[in-house]
Write a protein that holds these residues in place. Structure first.
Motif, mmCIF file in Angstrom:
data_model
loop_
_atom_site.group_PDB
_atom_site.id
_atom_site.type_symbol
_atom_site.label_atom_id
_atom_site.label_comp_id
_atom_site.label_asym_id
_atom_site.label_seq_id
_atom_site.Cartn_x
_atom_site.Cartn_y
_atom_site.Cartn_z
ATOM 1 N N UNK A 1 0.816 -1.211 0.000
ATOM 2 C CA UNK A 1 0.000 0.000 0.000
ATOM 3 C C UNK A 1 0.854 1.267 0.000
ATOM 4 N N UNK A 2 2.122 1.153 0.374
ATOM 5 C CA UNK A 2 3.009 2.318 0.333
ATOM 6 C C UNK A 2 3.363 2.711 -1.104
ATOM 7 N N UNK A 3 3.141 1.804 -2.061
ATOM 8 C CA UNK A 3 3.624 2.017 -3.423
ATOM 9 C C UNK A 3 2.520 2.344 -4.421
ATOM 10 N N UNK A 4 1.302 2.006 -4.101
ATOM 11 C CA UNK A 4 0.225 2.275 -5.042
ATOM 12 C C UNK A 4 -1.038 1.532 -4.658
ATOM 13 N N UNK A 5 -1.983 1.529 -5.557
ATOM 14 C CA UNK A 5 -3.274 0.893 -5.296
ATOM 15 C C UNK A 5 -3.076 -0.604 -5.069
ATOM 16 N N UNK A 6 -3.565 -1.079 -3.962
ATOM 17 C CA UNK A 6 -3.393 -2.482 -3.588
ATOM 18 C C UNK A 6 -4.773 -3.093 -3.376
#
Length: 356
Positions: A111-116
């Motif tokens: 979730x830190x990197x994008x839509x999960x």
């Protein structure tokens, strides 16, 4: 008294691995030096790393198929971070299957990197089964799943056909059963279940899927950097890699994954048959999703726990208390656990039945 080690990890390893590892600590390859003090750039250790990486691919049937095997540090938990770093595109998305504590940890990092997107979760039922009939969005950059869930005792018996890279955390059942491993684009696993001591993590990656995110990846977290340095971007965990090599050699000598799978099925069948037959015990996981690695069960009457605990301890059994988050009992039957140890546990369960 012989100990029967059911610890969930770090766990039991083959006796010959302990003996050879101990000798290497005293004198490695008759060099007069300990394995713990030699240079990781020495000819002797480079040979260990090269053989370990090659043997991984050989046992998984992935030789000559574009895969690289890496021995990294940081545990499988660091891979929770490295997977999205290396696979999720800028402004991209990833799909995850939530089947337990470690899957949930991987989702948190992504979730830190994008839509999960969580395509399905068994959390409402306390993770007692593997979700079925879910849909993976076709525009996801990758799909992540966890093959075996140590805490709750569930195991994926099949894997979805997906159009994007398939990533799997196999920390607790790697090398335990036959699969078409070429269906997976990344497999990762902490060593401390079926492969070696704590301290190194195996990552098997199909090289062609890398370098497509459009993001800058720090060197230490970049699979391409580790591949280019032949798993020695920094000083590797020398002892855990060597002990893992010894375990892989033991497995190959035994007959490989196909042979250990037969042994593991026999162990699981023996214990689950007693759990189902004995009225004093109840299994926790859904029947169709029971793990061959981690059998979770409880006593039907909690008042019998003190007596049962005293009996299994007296029999030399160690490590079957359930995870602190769920209680009950968990018998971890990793590759090196002999079926004789499972029979000892079954005998104790039957003795309890006679004495109640």
């Amino acid at each position: 008294m012989k100990k029967h080690n059911y610890s969930a990890g770090p766990c039991i390893l083959p006796q010959e691995v302990f003996e050879k590892s101990a000798q290497a600590i005293i004198d490695f390859n008759q060099s007069g030096l300990s394995l713990l003090e030699i240079s990781h750039r020495s000819k002797d250790f480079v040979a260990v790393m090269d053989e370990a990486r090659a043997l991984v691919l050989e046992l998984l049937g992935l030789e000559e198929k574009g895969y690289q095997a890496l021995f990294l540090a940081g545990g499988a938990s660091l891979e929770f971070l490295m997977i999205p770093y290396n696979l999720m595109k800028v402004n991209g998305k990833a799909a995850y299957l939530d089947t337990g504590t470690w899957a949930s940890g991987a989702i948190k990092e992504a979730k830190h990197f994008g839509e999960t997107i969580v395509v399905a979760s068994s959390k409402p039922e306390n993770y007692n089964h593997i979700p079925k009939n879910y849909t993976v969005p076709s525009d996801a950059d990758y799909f992540h799943c966890t093959s075996n869930n140590t805490i709750f005792g569930t195991q994926m018996k099949s894997f979805p056909e997906v159009s994007m890279p398939l990533v799997c955390d196999m920390s607790s059942d790697i090398f335990s059963r036959s699969l078409d491993f070429s269906k997976f684009d990344i497999i990762y696993a902490g060593a401390q279940k079926n492969m070696g001591p704590a301290g190194t993590t195996l990552v098997v990656v199909k090289e062609e899927i890398l370098g497509k995110t459009g993001r800058t990846i720090p060197g230490m977290l970049n699979y391409q950097e580790h591949i280019s340095k032949e798993s020695m971007y920094n000083t590797p965990p020398v002892f855990p890699v060597y002990a893992s090599l010894l375990t892989l050699q033991w497995l190959k000598k035994l007959g490989g994954i196909a042979e250990i799978e037969k042994i593991n099925e026999a162990k699981a069948n023996l214990l689950y048959a007693e759990i189902d037959r004995n009225p004093l015990f109840k299994g926790v996981a859904a029947l169709e999703d029971r793990s061959n690695m981690n059998a979770t069960f409880v006593l039907a009457n909690p008042e019998h726990e003190a007596k049962f605990d005293a009996m299994w301890k007296a029999a030399g059994i160690s490590g079957i208390a359930g995870h602190r988050s769920v209680g009950g009992y968990r018998a971890s039957m990793y590759n090196a656990l002999p079926i004789e140890s499972v029979q000892v546990l079954v005998d104790v369960m039957q003795e309890l039945e006679k004495n109640i």
